[in-house]
Design a protein around this motif. Sequence first.
Motif, PDB file in Angstrom:
ATOM      1  N   THR A 188     -17.461  44.019  14.211  1.00  0.00           N
ATOM      2  CA  THR A 188     -18.642  42.170  13.786  1.00  0.00           C
ATOM      3  C   THR A 188     -19.023  42.339  11.938  1.00  0.00           C
ATOM      4  OG1 THR A 188     -20.331  43.062  14.615  1.00  0.00           O
ATOM      5  CG2 THR A 188     -19.272  41.588  16.018  1.00  0.00           C
ATOM      6  N   TYR A 189     -18.195  41.803  11.248  1.00  0.00           N
ATOM      7  CA  TYR A 189     -19.442  41.092  10.160  1.00  0.00           C
ATOM      8  C   TYR A 189     -20.232  40.011  10.115  1.00  0.00           C
ATOM      9  CZ  TYR A 189     -15.167  44.133   8.317  1.00  0.00           C
ATOM     10  OH  TYR A 189     -15.358  45.122   8.879  1.00  0.00           O
ATOM     11  N   VAL A 190     -21.006  39.943   9.817  1.00  0.00           N
ATOM     12  CA  VAL A 190     -21.783  39.302   9.254  1.00  0.00           C
ATOM     13  C   VAL A 190     -21.737  37.820   8.408  1.00  0.00           C
ATOM     14  CG1 VAL A 190     -24.505  38.213   9.096  1.00  0.00           C
ATOM     15  CG2 VAL A 190     -23.566  40.475  10.322  1.00  0.00           C
ATOM     16  N   ILE A 191     -22.084  36.682   8.692  1.00  0.00           N
ATOM     17  CA  ILE A 191     -21.951  35.422   7.918  1.00  0.00           C
ATOM     18  C   ILE A 191     -23.185  35.282   7.441  1.00  0.00           C
ATOM     19  CG2 ILE A 191     -20.907  33.187   7.350  1.00  0.00           C
ATOM     20  CD1 ILE A 191     -20.188  33.693   9.924  1.00  0.00           C
ATOM     21  N   PRO A 192     -23.794  36.237   6.327  1.00  0.00           N
ATOM     22  CA  PRO A 192     -25.114  35.558   5.867  1.00  0.00           C
ATOM     23  C   PRO A 192     -25.562  34.248   5.904  1.00  0.00           C
ATOM     24  CG  PRO A 192     -24.039  36.600   4.243  1.00  0.00           C
ATOM     25  CD  PRO A 192     -23.293  36.101   5.275  1.00  0.00           C
ATOM     26  N   ASP A 193     -27.389  34.512   6.569  1.00  0.00           N
ATOM     27  CA  ASP A 193     -27.755  33.054   6.714  1.00  0.00           C
ATOM     28  C   ASP A 193     -28.067  32.577   6.224  1.00  0.00           C
ATOM     29  OD1 ASP A 193     -28.450  33.614   9.289  1.00  0.00           O
ATOM     30  OD2 ASP A 193     -31.022  34.495   9.214  1.00  0.00           O
ATOM     31  N   ASN A 194     -28.167  33.215   4.515  1.00  0.00           N
ATOM     32  CA  ASN A 194     -28.366  31.637   3.450  1.00  0.00           C
ATOM     33  C   ASN A 194     -27.022  31.487   2.483  1.00  0.00           C
ATOM     34  OD1 ASN A 194     -27.354  34.671   1.975  1.00  0.00           O
ATOM     35  ND2 ASN A 194     -29.261  34.746   1.017  1.00  0.00           N
ATOM     36  N   VAL A 195     -25.637  31.647   3.506  1.00  0.00           N
ATOM     37  CA  VAL A 195     -25.013  31.394   3.000  1.00  0.00           C
ATOM     38  C   VAL A 195     -23.997  30.314   3.718  1.00  0.00           C
ATOM     39  CG1 VAL A 195     -22.275  31.767   1.705  1.00  0.00           C
ATOM     40  CG2 VAL A 195     -23.797  32.953   1.789  1.00  0.00           C
ATOM     41  N   GLY A 196     -23.806  29.032   3.360  1.00  0.00           N
ATOM     42  CA  GLY A 196     -22.932  28.117   4.359  1.00  0.00           C
ATOM     43  C   GLY A 196     -21.713  28.428   4.286  1.00  0.00           C
ATOM     44  N   GLY A 197     -20.893  27.694   5.208  1.00  0.00           N
ATOM     45  CA  GLY A 197     -19.416  27.608   4.887  1.00  0.00           C
ATOM     46  C   GLY A 197     -18.491  27.616   4.091  1.00  0.00           C
ATOM     47  N   ARG A 198     -18.669  26.425   3.942  1.00  0.00           N
ATOM     48  CA  ARG A 198     -17.916  26.103   3.146  1.00  0.00           C
ATOM     49  C   ARG A 198     -17.648  26.956   1.283  1.00  0.00           C
ATOM     50  NH1 ARG A 198     -20.968  22.339   3.821  1.00  0.00           N
ATOM     51  NH2 ARG A 198     -22.762  21.165   1.964  1.00  0.00           N
ATOM     52  N   PHE A 199     -18.919  28.182   1.416  1.00  0.00           N
ATOM     53  CA  PHE A 199     -19.166  28.886   0.688  1.00  0.00           C
ATOM     54  C   PHE A 199     -19.085  30.205   0.920  1.00  0.00           C
ATOM     55  CE2 PHE A 199     -21.709  25.074  -0.959  1.00  0.00           C
ATOM     56  CZ  PHE A 199     -21.479  24.597  -2.117  1.00  0.00           C
ATOM     57  N   SER A 200     -18.198  30.729   1.888  1.00  0.00           N
ATOM     58  CA  SER A 200     -18.177  31.562   2.417  1.00  0.00           C
ATOM     59  C   SER A 200     -16.753  32.533   1.992  1.00  0.00           C
ATOM     60  CB  SER A 200     -18.614  31.758   3.721  1.00  0.00           C
ATOM     61  OG  SER A 200     -17.205  30.644   4.790  1.00  0.00           O
ATOM     62  N   VAL A 201     -16.436  32.059   1.033  1.00  0.00           N
ATOM     63  CA  VAL A 201     -15.125  32.574   1.237  1.00  0.00           C
ATOM     64  C   VAL A 201     -15.238  33.790   0.883  1.00  0.00           C
ATOM     65  CG1 VAL A 201     -14.450  31.681  -1.046  1.00  0.00           C
ATOM     66  CG2 VAL A 201     -12.655  32.586  -0.173  1.00  0.00           C
ATOM     67  N   LEU A 202     -16.021  34.145  -0.445  1.00  0.00           N
ATOM     68  CA  LEU A 202     -16.564  35.557  -0.570  1.00  0.00           C
ATOM     69  C   LEU A 202     -17.305  36.522   0.802  1.00  0.00           C
ATOM     70  CD1 LEU A 202     -16.738  34.781  -4.494  1.00  0.00           C
ATOM     71  CD2 LEU A 202     -14.902  36.241  -2.923  1.00  0.00           C
ATOM     72  N   THR A 203     -17.411  36.166   1.541  1.00  0.00           N
ATOM     73  CA  THR A 203     -18.433  36.917   2.465  1.00  0.00           C
ATOM     74  C   THR A 203     -17.019  37.531   3.592  1.00  0.00           C
ATOM     75  OG1 THR A 203     -18.194  35.472   4.413  1.00  0.00           O
ATOM     76  CG2 THR A 203     -19.921  35.490   2.544  1.00  0.00           C
ATOM     77  N   PRO A 204     -16.764  38.374   4.827  1.00  0.00           N
ATOM     78  CA  PRO A 204     -15.947  38.575   4.875  1.00  0.00           C
ATOM     79  C   PRO A 204     -14.783  37.908   5.827  1.00  0.00           C
ATOM     80  CG  PRO A 204     -17.518  40.248   5.679  1.00  0.00           C
ATOM     81  CD  PRO A 204     -18.096  39.106   4.779  1.00  0.00           C
ATOM     82  N   VAL A 205     -15.459  36.205   6.326  1.00  0.00           N
ATOM     83  CA  VAL A 205     -15.149  35.311   6.156  1.00  0.00           C
ATOM     84  C   VAL A 205     -13.536  34.948   5.582  1.00  0.00           C
ATOM     85  CG1 VAL A 205     -15.026  32.998   6.405  1.00  0.00           C
ATOM     86  CG2 VAL A 205     -16.827  33.794   7.031  1.00  0.00           C
ATOM     87  N   GLY A 206     -13.704  35.395   4.102  1.00  0.00           N
ATOM     88  CA  GLY A 206     -12.561  35.036   3.446  1.00  0.00           C
ATOM     89  C   GLY A 206     -11.445  36.095   3.719  1.00  0.00           C
TER      90      GLY A 206
END
Length: 429
Positions: A188-206
């Motif tokens: 698993t990877y975490v989408i941080p609580d303080n990052v909304g979906g549309r701002f998440s490209v530079l997390t593991p999401v993107g």
Amino acid sequence: MITLNIEKTFGFVPKEQIFAQAEKAKVCNQTLENATGKGNDFLGWMHLPSAITNDELADIQQTAKQLRQECEVVVVIGIGGSYLGAKAVIEALSSSFEPTKPAVVFAGHNIGEDYLHELSTFLKNRSFGLINISKSGTTTEPALAFRILKKQLEDAVGKAVAKKRIVAITDQSRGALRTLATREGYKTYVIPDNVGGRFSVLTPVGLLPIAVAGIDIKQLVAGAVSMENLTGSAVPFEKNIAEIYAATRNELYKSGKKIEILANFHPKLHYVSEWWKQLYGESEGKEHKGIFTASVDFTTDLHSMGQWIQEGERTIYETVISVASPDHTLTVPFDEQDLDGLNFLAGQRVDHVNKMAELGTQQAHVDGGVPNIRIELPELNAHYLGQLLYFFERACGISGYILGVNPFDQPGVEAYKKNMFKLLNKPGY
Ligand code: PA5
């Protein structure tokens, strides 16, 4: 450096009027930095580029390597902010014709029965893996796609192998996907609580899907870091392209330009526009305010939407993304017969023709009453794309604050869901 040119808006909104907004844009940028504005619990994206560690990047690259070794196809499951950033970067930096190895395909961004059926058929007899991305873990579209594809994978290779080919990217501790991932033992990877979906490209999401496609995520992040530095509030307004873009689009909006059309002259940027539309549309379209975000691919759409842009209602402005140097060189060949009359171009680069189309379009549209903002990327590579993504994010935060809305929530997207669940007889609706 990517550059921003707003000179072709001055005929519509005087330069002085835009620069008179310098202080307001600066204050809004400081409000972001000081976390004193609306939605200040969703500002984690601001320092993602500089905060991500080499160890975190290496871990993402390691997972990507494993999926690359084991899979012919990796399906990225997600919707909205959970897929558009990855799709934008992968399309921008991959061949238009050769699939990446492994092929990266997307699901969970629609409820198309034919789409899912055809995907399922495509995956038969192919080794595949799943990256399931959902912050809430309960979004219908990705949950539906995951349920179907997880079963297909488990039926094909057995539970033990399947769980090694499934990665879940979700909330740290809450939600259905977190519970399932823990129970099944997925990576698993975490989408941080303080990052909304549309701002998440530079997390593991993107970053994970992008790395699976073989793209250099370190370069992408390095580009974003440089833009994080260049758009800080300490950078003077005249040099701060995020503040200038935010101020300009708000002045255009006040002057009656209600629609921003993001135009590109490079076909690989189509999904960058899709990502941008969500970023600005979902961030600013609230309280019955906000610029409507639209997009076109040029020159393709000059043959469809060109008429409207040239002569339709004058409520639009254009922001054009141009790439200075393409990756490849291709010249127009000489032809003895010249029946198509193109010998006047013989020996010229195709990109020269494209650039003249861009210039001619700019002149025509400005003459036709369409203000023009121009963003130039020196080249289309991971570094400049990282700069572009962060530039748009930073400018979006500033612009939303100038407009006076909370750029980091999206209360309006819930309305259709309640109706849909009621119509589907979901318990509790
Ligand atoms: O920007 C947003 O917050 C939305 O687009 C979400 O990313 C989208 O609705 C998907 O949500 P989730 O990741 O919870 O499945």
